[in-house]
Every structure is written in C-alpha cells, then in structure tokens.
Design a protein around this motif. Structure first.
Motif, PDB file in Angstrom:
ATOM      1  N   PRO A 230       0.815  -1.235   0.000  1.00  0.00           N
ATOM      2  CA  PRO A 230       0.000   0.000   0.000  1.00  0.00           C
ATOM      3  C   PRO A 230       0.839   1.272   0.000  1.00  0.00           C
ATOM      4  CG  PRO A 230      -0.923  -1.589   1.524  1.00  0.00           C
ATOM      5  CD  PRO A 230       0.391  -2.158   1.061  1.00  0.00           C
TER       6      PRO A 230
ATOM      7  N   GLU B  37      -4.587   1.875  11.405  1.00  0.00           N
ATOM      8  CA  GLU B  37      -3.762   2.271  10.262  1.00  0.00           C
ATOM      9  C   GLU B  37      -2.911   1.129   9.721  1.00  0.00           C
ATOM     10  OE1 GLU B  37      -1.425   5.669  11.129  1.00  0.00           O
ATOM     11  OE2 GLU B  37      -3.146   6.970  11.592  1.00  0.00           O
TER      12      GLU B  37
ATOM     13  N   THR C  20      -2.828  -0.436   5.933  1.00  0.00           N
ATOM     14  CA  THR C  20      -3.160   0.598   4.956  1.00  0.00           C
ATOM     15  C   THR C  20      -1.929   1.331   4.443  1.00  0.00           C
ATOM     16  OG1 THR C  20      -3.479   2.278   6.676  1.00  0.00           O
ATOM     17  CG2 THR C  20      -5.398   0.940   6.065  1.00  0.00           C
TER      18      THR C  20
END
Length: 512
Positions: free
Chosen positions: A96, A289, A292
């Motif tokens: 990501p 988080e 991600t």
C-alpha cells in the motif's frame, strides 16, 4: 569479545570477503525473485562448497540465507509477492505504501530495519553462544539424545500444518538416513543391492531433490505473465530518510522478538516476523492504520526476520541442532568438511565460528550498500519473468550433483527425490521435516547406542540427569500442545489468525 574481534581478521581475508560478497548478492537475487527461495539456492550451491575451505564455504552459504531476507522485502513491496515466507507479512503495509507513491520510503524502511535487526541479532549471538557452550559442555550421551529428540519433535510440529504429517515426514527422513553401512556392525542396510547406496544417500542429493526441483515444478504455472512492478529510484529513497525516526521503537521491538525466537527449533524468521507484526499492532498505537500503509508495519517484521536469521545459527553451531531446514543443510555442509557442530566447535575451530559471526556484520553492510544505491537495478530484475530462470536452475542442479562424485547415479537420485518432493507438496506434506529427520536421525541413533552401551542396556539412563529430564519435559510439552489445542477448539473448528485473515482478504482484493 576478544575472540569476536579476532574473527574479523578471518572475515577480512580476501577469499572470505569475495565469497561473502558472492553469497549476499546471490541471496539478494534469490529474495528479489519470488518463487525460488533461499533453501533451494543453498541446496544448489552446496556442491560448490566442497572445493572451498570450511570457513569460506559456511560464510558463503550464510550470506545466501540472510541475503534472501533482504531481497525478499523488495519483491514484497514492489510486487505484492513475498520473496521469502518471512517477508509475506511485509506486503500488508509495504505494498500500500508503494501504491500511493511512497515506494522509496517503504524500501528504505525495510533495508534500514533489516540492517538494524541483523546487527542486534549478531550481538545476541556473540553474547549467548559462549553461555550455551559452557552449559552444554556438561552434556553426555543421554543429554545429547534428549536434545536431538527435541530438535526432531520441534522440526515436526513447528513447521506449520498438521503435526501428524510433520512427525510422519521426520520418520521418513530418519529411515532414509539409515540407508548404507551400519558403522557399528558393518552390515548394509536398505541398500537394495546397489553398491552406490553403501555409503548412504548424499545430503546434497536429498536437499537439492526435495527443494530445488519441486520449487521449479510448483512455479511453472505462474511464469507466463510479466510482473508489473512499481518504479522506484535511489533518489526517492534518500529523500525519505528524515521520516525514519518514528521506526526506532518498532525496530527494537521487532529485533527483540526475532532475537528471542530465532534460536528456538522450528521458529525461525517466518514465525518471528508474524509475531513481531502482531506485537507492533498491539502496542504501536493507531491500530486501524496497520494494513493501509504504515512504515512501522514494515519495520517491525523486517527487523524481526533478520535478527532471527542471525540467531538461528546459535543452536546449529553450539549444539549441532538445526532449527530450520536451511540450518540443516548448513549443518550438513560442515559435516561434509569433517567438522562436527556442537559444544566443541568454538574451542576446536574458533577461527571458523568467530570468522562466521564477524562475516555477518560485513555481509549486512554489503547488503545495505548494494540495495540502497542500486534499488533501480533490483526493481528491473523483479520484472523479469521467472520462466527464464528455471531451466538454468535445473541445469545447475544436475551439473552440481554430477560434480560431487562424477556419478550419473547421483543425478538419478536428485531427479527421483525431486519427483518425490513434488508429490509430497501436492499431497500437502512439507519436505522440511524430512530433511531435518535425515540429518538428525543418524546422530540420534549414534548417541542412543552410546548411552545404552554405557548403561549396559538400561533405558533409565536416558533420563538420568535433571538436564535430560527437563529437555524431555519440553519435548513432551511440544507433543501435547497440538493435541490440547485440538481438544479445546474441536475437530471441525479452527481458530483463525487475524494476520492470516488480513493476508487472505488482501489477496482477494488484489484479484478483484
């Protein structure tokens, strides 16, 4: 500490430096190219080490091992394909980051974390190895038997999958280890009337057959498409350096996990990286988080797997017990050179042991220098279709095994073991416990016979000391743990690992 410093004089010898560089470069290439694996590469290179000094040989093989951990992070971040199993968790946050334009930051985080984790792992090896040697010098045949039995059990139940299948593979490996002349009686065992089998099966043939050929067969279906890789430059990596301050606690936590789990039989870099990621999610803050594109999710597992790659050498060198299949091959390489790993190794071959440890630091510096400025080169290598490498691998396997004894019988042995290894994989059996059983089985038999000769056939001698009793207790605990977990969870219900679930969901998203 003086011995460690003296090891640098050995590691800085031109020949050792050259082969250390060769090892880390080859390991980095193996890690960058998903689907080959460090263990297959080390198996293929094993015949080359016959023509080298023992110290030089082990330095090169070790460089391939920890070099693959470095290179594996590159493929994980740029391709979303883990170069090695221990880099699989890096894809959760590394890819990501790359997709949103921070590939340079993700790669720099991985390389710096790998170097720091490897450095802390080396320090742990320097401090812990002499302590383990002092303890194990009091070992007799009973304690050695208990320790080897623990290694076999750990290799069978800790590799993942069914514990019963792992135990079955260890038993098959032990049976293969009995082929050849019995050293005590001189009677030929399981030779099938073939003179080539009187000396037993070659560990080179077994390792190359189980891991080299099946690796090619397993990846043939995925080689028709070109890998789409995210572009990255060295400049983008250097421009991200100021953002690395936040990963220092993550590196320390990850390296601590890897340093503690690396020496444990059956643990190794893969389990260390997954547990380090779990710990980072729990204590690193902003849990939502993770997954991600957070650099802490890259730093912790990369520090852990590289610390574990270094400390995995502790039981192999000081006790003669390989905790992973890769360590089993390195143990076999030492035995081929007439060196018996164990408590006597540091005293009898201090130049080999401390030269190897010093070479770890040199190799880690080489990898950092190779990967940061030359990241564009490695990124282009990632995009090369793997189908071009597989014919070369098969040719190297056959050429290498023929060069060991100039015997076509060895080539047929490798090919048969390759077919057997591919069949095992198709049936869901891991070949790793088989190799561990093949290496440790003859050693277990030797110490069992020695213990029974000393005691006049009394089996009670095998538990005649508190050390042996404690080791047997650990073995019993490892055997009972899967059974207790099965009883608690039920035969039809399996406890889901949140990280495994996240990886599975990510794969489904990528496909759609």
């Amino acid at each position: 500490m003086n011995e460690f410093l003296a090891g640098f004089t050995v590691a800085f010898e031109p020949n050792n430096l050259l082969y250390c560089l060769m090892g880390v470069v080859l390991g980095n290439i193996v890690g960058v190219l998903p689907g080959i694996g460090a263990i297959a590469a080390i198996s293929i290179l094993l015949p080359v080490t016959f023509y080298l000094e023992p110290t030089t040989a082990v330095i090169m093989l070790a460089g391939v091992y920890y070099g693959a951990e470095y290179g594996g992070s590159i493929a994980s971040i740029l391709l979303n394909l883990p170069g090695t199993a221990s880099n699989a968790i890096t894809t959760l946050d590394g890819y990501p980051l790359a997709k949103r334009g921070d590939a340079g930051l993700a790669l720099l985080t991985a390389q710096v974390s790998s170097f720091c984790g490897g450095t802390l792992g080396i320090l742990a090896m320097v401090l812990l190895s002499p302590l383990i040697v002092r303890f194990s010098l009091s070992f007799g045949p009973a304690e050695y038997f208990a320790t080897l039995l623990l290694g076999l059990i750990a290799g069978s139940v800790a590799v993942g999958g069914s514990a019963l299948r792992g135990i079955a593979m260890v038993c098959v490996g032990m049976l293969l280890g009995t082929v050849g002349l019995d050293l005590n009686s001189g009677v030929a065992r399981f030779d099938m009337g073939l003179p080539n089998l009187l000396d037993g099966l070659s560990i080179v043939a077994v390792a190359m057959g189980l891991f080299g050929i099946p690796e090619v067969i397993a990846n043939l279906r995925d080689t028709d498409t070109h890998n789409k890789v995210i572009s990255v430059t060295a400049r983008s990596m250097f421009s991200s350096a100021k953002k690395l301050k936040s990963i220092i606690p993550s590196i320390l936590r990850g390296a601590s996990v890897g340093g503690l789990l690396g020496p444990l039989p059956g643990a190794g870099p893969t389990i260390s990286s997954f547990l380090a990621y779990s710990l980072e999610r729990a204590v690193g803050g902003k849990r939502e988080e993770f997954g991600t594109g957070r650099i802490n999710g890259v730093a912790a597992p990369e520090a852990a797997n590289n610390a574990a790659a270094q400390t995995a050498f502790i039981p192999t060198m000081t006790l003669g017990i390989p905790g992973t299949p890769t360590m089993a091959i390195i143990l076999g390489a030492l035995m081929i050179h007439g060196i018996s790993p164990g408590p006597q190794l540091i005293g009898q071959h201090p130049d080999l042991f401390w030269g190897l440890v010093a070479s770890f630091w040199i190799g880690n510096i080489m990898l950092l220098v190779l990967n940061v400025p030359l990241i564009g080169l490695w990124a282009r290598l990632v995009s090369v279709p793997r189908r071009y490498f597989f014919p070369i691998i098969v040719a190297l396997v056959c050429t290498g095994i023929f060069g060991v004894a100039n015997s076509t019988f060895d080539i047929w042995s490798v090919l048969l073991m390759g077919v057997f290894g591919a069949l095992l994989r198709s049936l869901g059996f891991s070949p790793a416990p088989l190799l561990i059983g093949f290496v440790l089985g003859p050693m277990l038999e030797e110490h069992l016979r020695r213990a029974l000769m000393i005691s006049g056939g009394e089996m009670r001698y095998l538990a005649s000391s508190w050390t042996a009793i404690c080791i047997h207790a650990i073995s019993l605990f490892m055997i009972l743990t899967p059974a207790i977990r099965w009883l608690l969870n039920g035969p039809t219900r399996k406890r889901q690992d949140p990280i495994a679930e996240a990886l599975q969901e990510k794969r489904l998203e990528d496909k759609t």
